[in-house]
Write an enzyme that holds these catalytic residues in place. Structure first.
Site, PDB file in Angstrom:
ATOM      1  N   SER B 112       0.833  -1.204   0.000  1.00  0.00           N
ATOM      2  CA  SER B 112       0.000   0.000   0.000  1.00  0.00           C
ATOM      3  C   SER B 112       0.871   1.259   0.000  1.00  0.00           C
ATOM      4  O   SER B 112       1.634   1.493  -0.925  1.00  0.00           O
ATOM      5  CB  SER B 112      -0.926  -0.062   1.206  1.00  0.00           C
ATOM      6  OG  SER B 112      -1.845   0.965   1.150  1.00  0.00           O
ATOM      7  N   ASP B 233      -9.577  -6.124  -4.940  1.00  0.00           N
ATOM      8  CA  ASP B 233      -8.981  -5.263  -3.925  1.00  0.00           C
ATOM      9  C   ASP B 233      -9.825  -4.000  -3.839  1.00  0.00           C
ATOM     10  O   ASP B 233      -9.978  -3.286  -4.825  1.00  0.00           O
ATOM     11  CB  ASP B 233      -7.540  -4.945  -4.337  1.00  0.00           C
ATOM     12  CG  ASP B 233      -6.792  -4.176  -3.260  1.00  0.00           C
ATOM     13  OD1 ASP B 233      -7.444  -3.467  -2.482  1.00  0.00           O
ATOM     14  OD2 ASP B 233      -5.558  -4.281  -3.213  1.00  0.00           O
ATOM     15  N   HIS B 263      -7.162  -6.452   0.161  1.00  0.00           N
ATOM     16  CA  HIS B 263      -6.050  -5.517   0.071  1.00  0.00           C
ATOM     17  C   HIS B 263      -4.847  -6.001   0.877  1.00  0.00           C
ATOM     18  O   HIS B 263      -3.768  -5.440   0.764  1.00  0.00           O
ATOM     19  CB  HIS B 263      -6.532  -4.152   0.593  1.00  0.00           C
ATOM     20  CG  HIS B 263      -5.558  -3.046   0.382  1.00  0.00           C
ATOM     21  ND1 HIS B 263      -4.999  -2.777  -0.852  1.00  0.00           N
ATOM     22  CD2 HIS B 263      -5.031  -2.140   1.221  1.00  0.00           C
ATOM     23  CE1 HIS B 263      -4.180  -1.742  -0.740  1.00  0.00           C
ATOM     24  NE2 HIS B 263      -4.175  -1.345   0.506  1.00  0.00           N
TER      25      HIS B 263
END
Lengths: 1168, 283
Positions: B112, B233, B263
């Protein structure tokens, strides 16, 4: 009952008492009947007292450290003071009772809540070791006071706990816990970026406490981290850093918002905002030639100015220097020849000339432009000494994309900014709606419209705006005085009004952005707050305060959520935080504890279980008879007393009464304890609760019925379907096994194994020999204890056969097919997609349980659920590192550890590992004649089938595509065997190629890849295809790690009990017999004058299904019921001309909808 | 393109202090001379998110774990609201850690926001990174003309408002959504680390992330990258992986985890992710 002030004062130390006096004075001034915590805080905060008396600085200090950095201290303190003012205003005045309590009005007594706070702080102080000595000193100094004298610090802490106080703090943007922390902790020198103090804005210079703030340790930039200024500041800082360097000192900004960063920097230099720049660069100037550069290409006379301009620049450049901004590189890239021929060399020259005093700065929105520029002028980045600076922060306010939501805190900002305005121009209604988003022109128009709307609105409330007090404060007062009677009505009106005004603003904003994009934005006045925070709906803030009817707690709490919820970063209402943290501690902490508990219990459980099972097992073993428990129990001295007890109870039912019903077990506890040695009874009874917990953790396992309350009964049989029946069954099974384990029964065991599997006789005899040998217990020791676990490795082809053997073992040894733990260790590596026929059975179960777990934990979890089982690990040579480690440990110690280090006993398990890669060493009988390899069958996917009709001529033209080898052999043989020709074609449909490509491009399915390989190389020896696979897989692995794995596999295999080699499955023979069957059916239904051509895919599909199915009958049934019926239907529906080829092909875009019973083939075939 | 030293020194903390502040841990095969493996977590988690991945690499790699300054496990006092306004400050931290540990070459696995940080760090110091493995990465979360980042501006504000009004409730709702797959342990773990963050910091960092736009600089990455994308996701639509692959300057490959959703594959499907990382490292 309120406490008189004098008695409350007795509890306080001098500072605190002084604060209380101030609070009393406040209460008296406001003619409140009682002195509350609010008064005390207000007194501590209020500027009049703070300027003189030192004690108040405790709270102020703390507040200044706890405050949100998002707002300027002055604004936030002012807000705080106002919030407390409003809160006090809402307290009922004692005027109505004045005549009754005239005397008390002199000194309003201390309210219960404040008194409670004082008591709390007293108690706290007594407990607190830091202040303990103080307390003792006081005791010595003046023994006349019974209680502790409360220090101001403690008092402040206690007051902060008062919900009323904390709410008001919350409204002003402070968090209770932060303030408390700050009160407790001495101010620390906090690392921050140097940021020079700026002059306080003029409009707040009358703020009396200004002096105090100057002494605070916190650097006070008048900045708002979320406004444009700060993101920009950060970028400017980085640009400045580059400029200050010796080499690579010319910043080249790249990024979507690079242009803005360049603008920000230009503006900072222009405004002489030197904070963001290193000190040596102060006084920098910036010259932009962006416009000139972009016009260079268009007008012809570019050359003339360049020289002149740069010449001029050279003269201007004095200390510390000049930054020459060339602007967007796009201009340079798209510019005409002039750029290349004139500007670039000229710039290079000037840069060379003024090396120390001239910087160059440019930007590009995308790296493509930058690259294009570099490719056009190679090495220029070196010549120009560029430093690439990625700019990634988008200005928050840009395009209103992330403009901050309105909040009460914000409403203070316009209040600050507009203070003078309201003084100067009464009734300037539109002024609360300023905005910097619009250009001047649009802004004016917008203002007009807003004013019109406001005028058109009801008039009654508007008058008040024109008052000389900040309007919302006044309104709040009014509403609180009126008791909020008409608040709701006004609120409704205001809401409507608000919406209208917002709409108008939005409209004009949009309009302005469309039309006047190039225009200079409205510059904010010197007294206005910079940045784009000003564009806020002013009324909304006001409404919020006016809503604050003291009687309506819910409403205000809602407000907290709405209003303060949105202000940032000290945002969230205090109650919320408290709630969150509470529930956090409640909900989260117990879980790990539970987990630990369970895990601990499981370990213990598994230990005891394992032990019991050893006993139990040996009890079933050939050499043990039911009489010698004691002998077997003797090793139990190793384990704890608890285990002994458990064992005792285990023996109880087994030896006394084998048919014991489960109900009896529940009553069994007493008799158990009775039959134990008396000295252990205490231990036992103490242990009972724990054992009960064990049974709980146990019954979380699969099928254990709840009514099985006898805790000790659970442990031996957690995997069974539960209760007495299973137990009985098990006893029966074990007694059977006793016979079978007898060496003389080797034949019967082997025969029943072969009967279940149906092939691989040699391997099976080896397997049964090994198992019987191990079970007989010859020299199988691991350290001091017996080794109960058996390790087998199946090498070679016929993966389905291996699985069948494992299933058969589970059934024969443990009594049920369910006692099998089946895990494909390569599953995680190559996700097979779409699912092949052979995988279909397994994935269904595995997939869901697998998620979120490592394979090790999955195996361990299954083992704990069914310790009596066959553990079938496919492709052990593909195992990941964790599994390798656990398996090695398991084979050495007899305990299988999971990834958390928990160990699970395996002494009752049979481990069966399979490997395909390692087959080469033991296996070498392959010939070229193999038509259907195992790989192709494994890769077969379950497609829907359909029948096509073709003329012979057409088919003949396709013949080159037909696999000659298979087709011709099949052809000739079938021709001889019967008149009709049934042959297998390798022709593919157009769809399949596309489909495959799609999959390959997705990078999926190694399998799919392999499939195509083997298809292409069907004529070649299989080894070659395999070689390719091996190559590709080894190249995909890190050489060192794959070496590690190979070494491990070798090691591991040397430790297992037996390595059994499997033979390849003879698919060709199967194919022949199936073809015979099909051709017979074809002859019967269609006739001998037609030909049947079976697509190779369909054939593989059929073969795979036959390979998988337990009995051949299912396939015969399928041929008879599905295929023959389709042939009949074909004959009836189409009038088949002679010279027709009937083709059975797979629709490779359609998966099988419905399976035929007993076999993984479609239940119907499409006719076309 | 150095400059990280000067950047950090302006922050005033020395390397060793930073190592302590950000809970830097070096585990696994510590003596191995080969490049280190840096695991960097995303928002809402801390280094414990890698707990299930680390064992797969312990034997063969020297693994560096650290917490982003915004993580719940870092003392919130260290989070300077003035300093961490852009991702560059996080990049400074990362490079300072590498310097302090004397790591001159490493593999970087970023999830991320850390994927973004890794990209920026690799631009700034291309020599230090042998390969970037980007999990759930996105150069820009907001939609734009011709770009689908997955979020509309309005949505983001709604999310922020929800976060502000009731952080706990938001976490309870968001955690299962982010984890995606039906893996209660992962949801629990993610909720825990998310709760650990101070809400204002969460919000601040989220804003920083949503204000970041890396699209303009992707081409400056010269380091080979591997983009790991799950089947579904909530934060990163599949098109973003395509965008990254098309625009990242280095040799870029995409790994699709077909059977994994969500995710946070390192929490929800470590057994699936670890082999992918291993493969990526060796290729």
């Amino acid at each position: 009952m309120p406490t008189p002030v004098s008695s409350a004062r007795q509890c306080l130390a001098s500072e605190a008492a002084a604060a209380l006096d101030d609070a009393v004075a406040v209460a008296r001034r406001r003619t409140h009947p009682q002195t509350t915590s609010l008064h005390l805080v207000y007194a501590l905060l209020s500027s009049s007292s703070s300027s003189s008396s030192p004690p108040s600085s405790i709270l102020r200090d703390a507040l200044s450290r706890a405050r949100s950095s998002a707002y300027s201290p002055r604004l936030q303190f002012k807000a705080l003071e106002l919030c407390f003012g409003v809160a006090l205003d809402r307290l009922p005045s004692s005027s109505s009772h004045h005549h009754q309590q005239a005397a008390q009005a002199e000194e309003p007594p201390v309210s219960n809540s404040l008194m409670a706070a004082i008591k709390r702080s007293q108690a706290n102080q007594r407990r607190n070791p830091d202040t303990f000595h103080l307390y003792q000193q006081q005791q010595q100094g003046s023994s006349s006071f019974s209680g502790v004298k409360v220090e101001l610090q403690q008092l402040v802490l206690a007051i902060l706990d008062d919900p009323v106080v904390s709410r008001v703090f919350g409204e002003a943007g402070f968090r209770n816990c932060d303030i408390k922390l700050a009160v407790l902790r001495p101010p620390l020198p906090i690392l921050r970026f140097p940021r020079a103090a700026r002059c306080p804005p003029l409009f707040l210079c009358n703020f009396s406490a200004a002096d105090d703030f100057d002494a605070l340790p916190v650097p006070r930039g008048f900045t708002f981290p979320f406004s444009a200024s700060d993101g920009g500041d950060e970028n400017c800082r980085r640009i400045g850093k580059v400029l200050a360097r010796r080499s690579s000192r010319n910043p080249m900004l790249v990024g979507v918002s690079a242009g803005e960063a360049a603008q920000d920097f230009a503006r900072a230099v222009e405004r002489q905002n030197w904070d963001v720049l290193p000190t040596e660069l102060r006084g920098l100037r910036l010259v932009s030639i962006e416009r000139e550069v972009s016009e260079l290409g268009k007008s012809g006379d570019g050359r003339s100015w360049i020289g002149a301009r740069l010449e001029e620049l050279g003269q201007q450049a004095e200390e510390p220097g000049v930054v020459l901004s060339i602007g967007d590189l796009k201009g340079m890239v798209e510019g005409g020849d002039d750029v290349g021929s004139c500007l670039v060399p000229e710039l290079t020259r000037v840069l060379e000339l003024l090396r120390e005093r001239l910087w160059m700065m440019g930007w590009s929105a995308s790296y493509e432009t930058y690259m294009k520029f570099l490719s056009r002028y190679p090495l220029l980045d070196k010549d120009w000494d560029w430093q690439l600076l990625p700019i990634t922060t988008v200005r928050p306010g840009m395009g209103g994309s992330l403009s901050r939501p309105p909040s009460l805190m914000d409403s203070f900002v316009p209040f600050g900014g507009l203070f003078p305005t309201t003084y100067e121009s009464k009734g300037l209604l539109s002024s609360p709606y300023p905005t910097v988003h619009r250009c001047q022109h649009c802004n004016d128009k917008c203002m007009q419209e807003v004013a019109a709307v406001l005028k058109g609105h009801s008039t009654s409330t508007e008058d008040r705006h024109s008052a000389d007090v900040p309007a919302w404060v006044q309104r709040a007062n009014i509403f609180s005085i009126n008791g909020g009677l008409d608040a709701s009505k006004a609120q409704d009106d205001k809401t409507v009004l608000n919406v209208k005004v917002m709409d108008l603003q939005k409209k004009w904003n949009d309009y302005c952005q469309c039309i006047h994009q190039g225009c200079q934005r409205l510059e904010t006045g010197s007294y206005q707050v910079p940045g784009n925070i000003v564009g806020l709906p002013y009324v909304s803030g006001k409404e919020r305060v006016s809503n604050q009817d003291s009687s309506n707690l819910d409403l205000t709490q809602n407000q907290n959520q709405e209003g303060y919820g949105n202000s940032f970063p000290m945002v969230v209402g205090l109650q919320k935080i408290a709630a969150a943290s509470q529930s956090l501690s409640l909900s989260v902490i117990p879980e790990p504890k539970n987990g630990d508990l369970i895990s601990r219990l499981q370990v213990r459980l598994s230990k005891s279980e394992q032990f019991q099972r050893e006993i139990f097992q040996s009890h079933q073993g050939p050499h043990s008879d039911s009489g010698n428990h004691d002998d077997h129990a003797s090793p139990s001295s190793v384990t704890s007393v608890r285990t002994d007890l458990v064992l005792g109870t285990l023996h109880e039912p087994t030896c006394k009464d084998e048919q014991l019903a489960i109900q009896k077990h529940t009553n069994h506890l007493d008799s158990c304890s009775g039959c134990l040695p008396s000295k252990k009874v205490d231990d036992f009874s103490r242990n009972v609760p724990e054992v009960l917990v064990q049974s709980h953790s146990c019954s979380a396992g699969p099928d254990l019925p709840k009514n099985n309350t006898h805790p000790l009964m659970c442990s031996p049989l957690p995997s069974k379907s539960g209760g007495a029946p299973a137990f009985d069954q098990h006893c029966l099974g074990s007694s059977n096994m006793c016979q079978k384990f007898d060496p003389s029964n080797y034949k019967s065991f082997c025969a029943s194994l072969i009967d279940k599997v149906g092939r691989q006789e040699e391997a099976l005899s080896a397997v049964s020999q090994t198992i019987l040998h191990c079970r007989a217990g010859h020299e199988r020791h691991r350290g001091a204890s017996l080794k109960g676990d058996i390790w087998l490795t199946f090498l070679g082809p016929d993966s389905i056969g291996k699985k069948k053997v494992a299933v058969a073992l589970a059934e024969l040894i443990y009594g049920s097919k369910e006692d099998l733990i089946c895990i494909d260790l390569s599953y995680q590596n190559g996700f097979t997609f779409p699912i092949t026929i052979c995988d279909q059975q397994e994935v269904n179960g595995c997939d869901t349980r697998f998620r979120g777990k490592t394979s090790v934990d999955h195996i361990a979890g299954e083992l704990s659920k069914k310790p009596w089982s066959v553990v079938f690990l496919k492709n052990v040579d593909k195992a990941d590192f964790l599994v390798q480690k656990s398996l090695s440990q398991a084979i050495q110690t007899g305990k299988f550890p999971d990834s958390h280090g928990r160990e699970f006993g395996i002494s009752n398990a049979i481990f069966v590992m399979t490997a395909t890669e390692a087959q080469g060493q033991a296996f070498s009988q392959r010939t070229d004649s193999v038509k259907f390899s195992e790989e192709s069958i494994l890769a077969a996917q379950s497609w829907q089938m359909k029948i096509l009709i073709q003329h012979v001529s057409e088919a003949a033209s396709c013949n080159p595509n037909v696999n000659v080898l298979i087709a011709s052999r099949q052809n000739s043989r079938n021709m001889r065997a019967s008149l009709s020709s049934v042959f297998v074609s390798k022709r593919k449909l157009g769809v399949s190629d596309d489909f495959k490509k799609q999959h390959e491009s997705l990078g999926t399915a190694k399998r799919a890849h392999r499939t195509s390989n083997t298809f292409l190389d069907l004529n070649l020896p299989v080894e070659e295809a395999e070689l390719n696979d091996a190559e590709s897989s080894s190249s995909s692995e890190n050489s060192s790690t794959s070496e590690n794995t190979e070494a491990w596999v070798k090691d591991f295999f040397s430790a297992v009990d037996a390595i059994v080699n499997f033979k390849p499955y003879d698919f060709d023979a199967l194919a022949d017999s199936i073809l015979k069957e099909i051709s017979k059916s074809f002859l019967d239904t269609i006739g001998s004058e037609y030909m049947l051509e079976i697509d190779v895919k369909v054939m593989e599909q059929i073969l795979a299904a036959a390979w998988l199915s337990d009995a051949r009958q299912a396939l015969d049934v399928w041929i008879e019921q599905v295929l023959s019926r389709s042939f009949i239907e074909l004959r009836e529906r189409f009038k088949l001309p002679t010279q027709t080829v009937v083709r059975l092909v797979a629709c490779e875009d359609l998966a099988i909808g419905e399976h035929a019973p007993g076999v993984l083939l479609p239940s119907r075939i499409c006719l076309n | 393109m150095g400059g990280s030293n000067s950047n950090w020194s302006s922050g005033g903390a020395t390397g060793s202090k930073l190592l302590e502040m950000l809970n830097v841990r070096v585990v696994g095969n510590v003596d191995r001379p080969a490049p280190a493996l840096v695991l960097s977590h995303g928002i809402g988690t801390d280094q414990s998110a890698w707990n299930r991945i680390v064992p797969y690499f312990e034997r063969d790699y020297r693994i560096v774990l650290y917490d982003l300054v915004c993580a719940g496990s870092v003392n919130p006092d260290h989070f300077d609201f003035r300093r961490y306004v852009t991702l560059d400050a996080y990049v400074d931290d990362l490079l300072a850690i590498l310097d302090a540990l004397r790591i001159d070459r490493c593999f970087f696995v970023g999830h991320s926001v850390s994927a973004m940080i890794g990209i920026l760090a690799a631009i700034r110091r291309p020599d230090a990174f042998l390969k970037l493995i980007l999990i759930g990465a996105s150069p820009r979360f907001l939609n734009d003309e011709n770009y689908h980042g997955g979020f509309e501006e309005g949505e983001i504000e709604t999310v922020f408002a929800a976060m502000e009004s009731n952080y706990e409730a938001w976490v309870r709702g968001f955690a299962p959504l982010a984890v995606g797959a039906d893996v209660p342990e992962a949801v629990r773990e993610f909720s825990r680390t998310l709760f650990n963050m101070r809400p204002d910091i969460t919000l601040f960092v989220s804003r920083t992330v949503f204000n970041s736009d890396l699209r303009g600089v992707l081409g400056l990455v010269r380091v080979p990258c591997v983009i790991v994308q799950t089947a579904k996701d909530v934060s990163v639509p599949p098109s973003v992986a395509g965008y990254l692959k098309a625009h990242l300057g280095g040799r870029t490959t995409t790994e699709l985890l077909h059977h994994t959703e969500g995710h946070l594959p390192h929490l929800s499907a470590p057994a699936a992710l670890a082999p992918v990382i291993r493969r990526s490292l060796s290729r």
